[in-house]
Design a protein around this motif. Sequence first.
Motif, PDB file in Angstrom:
ATOM      1  N   CYS A  64      47.007  -8.265  41.228  1.00 41.89           N
ATOM      2  CA  CYS A  64      45.823  -7.559  41.886  1.00 41.89           C
ATOM      3  C   CYS A  64      44.557  -7.793  41.192  1.00 41.89           C
ATOM      4  O   CYS A  64      44.307  -8.052  39.837  1.00 41.89           O
ATOM      5  N   ALA A  65      43.550  -7.626  41.723  1.00 46.42           N
ATOM      6  CA  ALA A  65      42.121  -7.940  41.086  1.00 46.42           C
ATOM      7  C   ALA A  65      41.915  -7.175  39.676  1.00 46.42           C
ATOM      8  O   ALA A  65      41.349  -7.451  38.840  1.00 46.42           O
ATOM      9  N   HIS A  66      42.371  -5.851  39.996  1.00 49.22           N
ATOM     10  CA  HIS A  66      42.079  -4.945  38.837  1.00 49.22           C
ATOM     11  C   HIS A  66      43.128  -5.410  37.454  1.00 49.22           C
ATOM     12  O   HIS A  66      42.705  -5.627  36.463  1.00 49.22           O
ATOM     13  N   CYS A  67      44.502  -5.806  37.855  1.00 47.88           N
ATOM     14  CA  CYS A  67      45.338  -6.194  36.840  1.00 47.88           C
ATOM     15  C   CYS A  67      44.492  -7.435  36.169  1.00 47.88           C
ATOM     16  O   CYS A  67      44.794  -7.730  34.748  1.00 47.88           O
ATOM     17  N   ARG A  68      44.240  -8.453  36.838  1.00 47.11           N
ATOM     18  CA  ARG A  68      43.525  -9.617  36.418  1.00 47.11           C
ATOM     19  C   ARG A  68      42.219  -9.770  35.554  1.00 47.11           C
ATOM     20  O   ARG A  68      42.447 -10.305  34.428  1.00 47.11           O
ATOM     21  N   LYS A  69      41.528  -8.512  35.992  1.00 45.03           N
ATOM     22  CA  LYS A  69      40.334  -8.296  35.075  1.00 45.03           C
ATOM     23  C   LYS A  69      40.765  -7.660  33.968  1.00 45.03           C
ATOM     24  O   LYS A  69      40.131  -7.862  32.840  1.00 45.03           O
ATOM     25  N   ILE A  70      41.824  -6.755  33.770  1.00 48.25           N
ATOM     26  CA  ILE A  70      42.143  -6.275  32.628  1.00 48.25           C
ATOM     27  C   ILE A  70      42.918  -6.951  31.734  1.00 48.25           C
ATOM     28  O   ILE A  70      42.423  -6.988  30.466  1.00 48.25           O
ATOM     29  N   GLU A  71      43.469  -8.013  32.146  1.00 48.06           N
ATOM     30  CA  GLU A  71      44.031  -9.009  31.458  1.00 48.06           C
ATOM     31  C   GLU A  71      43.203  -9.878  30.608  1.00 48.06           C
ATOM     32  O   GLU A  71      43.155 -10.144  29.512  1.00 48.06           O
ATOM     33  N   LYS A  72      41.784 -10.139  31.443  1.00 46.54           N
ATOM     34  CA  LYS A  72      40.886 -10.887  30.649  1.00 46.54           C
ATOM     35  C   LYS A  72      39.961  -9.991  30.000  1.00 46.54           C
ATOM     36  O   LYS A  72      38.814 -10.600  29.521  1.00 46.54           O
ATOM     37  N   GLY A  73      40.126  -8.618  30.177  1.00 47.60           N
ATOM     38  CA  GLY A  73      39.087  -7.709  29.237  1.00 47.60           C
ATOM     39  C   GLY A  73      38.065  -7.579  30.026  1.00 47.60           C
ATOM     40  O   GLY A  73      36.975  -7.340  29.156  1.00 47.60           O
ATOM     41  N   ILE A  74      37.822  -7.951  31.260  1.00 47.40           N
ATOM     42  CA  ILE A  74      36.580  -7.807  31.691  1.00 47.40           C
ATOM     43  C   ILE A  74      36.334  -6.650  32.961  1.00 47.40           C
ATOM     44  O   ILE A  74      35.465  -6.722  33.773  1.00 47.40           O
TER      45      ILE A  74
END
Length: 320
Positions: A64-74
């Motif tokens: 999901c968008a949240h997981c992906r952003k956390i992965e990227k640190g953003i």
Amino acid sequence: MSLLSRFYGNNKVNEALVFYQRDGRFPHGILLEGEAGLGKKTFAKRIAAAAVCTGAGEKPCGQCAHCRKIEKGIHPDVVTVAPEEGKRSFKKEQVESLRSDAYIRPNEAARKVYILCEAQYMTVQAQNALLKILEEPPAGVMFILTCDNRFKMLETVRSRVVTLALEKVSTEDAVSALMERDPSLDAEKAERAAVSASGNIGQALRFLADEKYAAVMEKADALCVKMEKSDRFGILQELSFFENDREGLIRCLMQMRQLLAQNTKDTFGKKKERRYRILPLQAAKVLAIIEQGEEYARQNMSMPLLTTWLGAGIGSAFEE
Ligand SMILES: [Zn+2]
């Protein structure tokens, strides 16, 4: 390491996370405890992701968008705070600015998560500032603290958080974790790194990446092997490697302390599998000598003198 890659060993913390995400309820405060290299930051990110993930099924979904952003640190609602670069102090001002931010509604996610790294460096004032928020946390706000030792936190803070201790993993698990990251890795090398790091995956990775570090770690192991054989000459020979390397010797002695402490722990542990046939009493004697040696090394004792002193001292600890 990705959000979804397996977090080896650590059944208790993994189970806690599964429980929280299935239940949908996370504690306001979590303290992740463990020495450097055990993956506290990675696991903190994973808890944060599980808390804001909108995917169906097991969380974090990684998609999901949240997981992906956390992965990227953003992710704007997952904020990481750490002591200032290179400093060992975590100040009240840092906590206070976060406190005002915590009352502002989240941008995208259903909740806000603050990850406070290396909380052991928080001053008493900083901890008291944090305590004020922990006592009356704004709705949906979560704090995840990482710390090398829970007892460095004020009792009042500890009583407001759920403490989860990260642990070292078995050699087998450490090897699997290393091979998962780098499938081209030589299996024997992975094993050496895992053994040298006593199941601390972060340390094992450093072993693989840093030749000089690896050499020092292997010397520490070799010294323990020579010790169990009461090989006085061998001990001296291994120590002579450091005759011109004070920093290396200090690191080696620190590693020996870790190895011996682990060995004693394993002697009394469930599996009763220890790496060296060194009795706890002998280990205690050597530990005292090593500590004194470290002290001498830091006081600039001449290196030939120091290695000779250490060799004689360690050797005599193994005499009947
Ligand atoms: Zn997700």
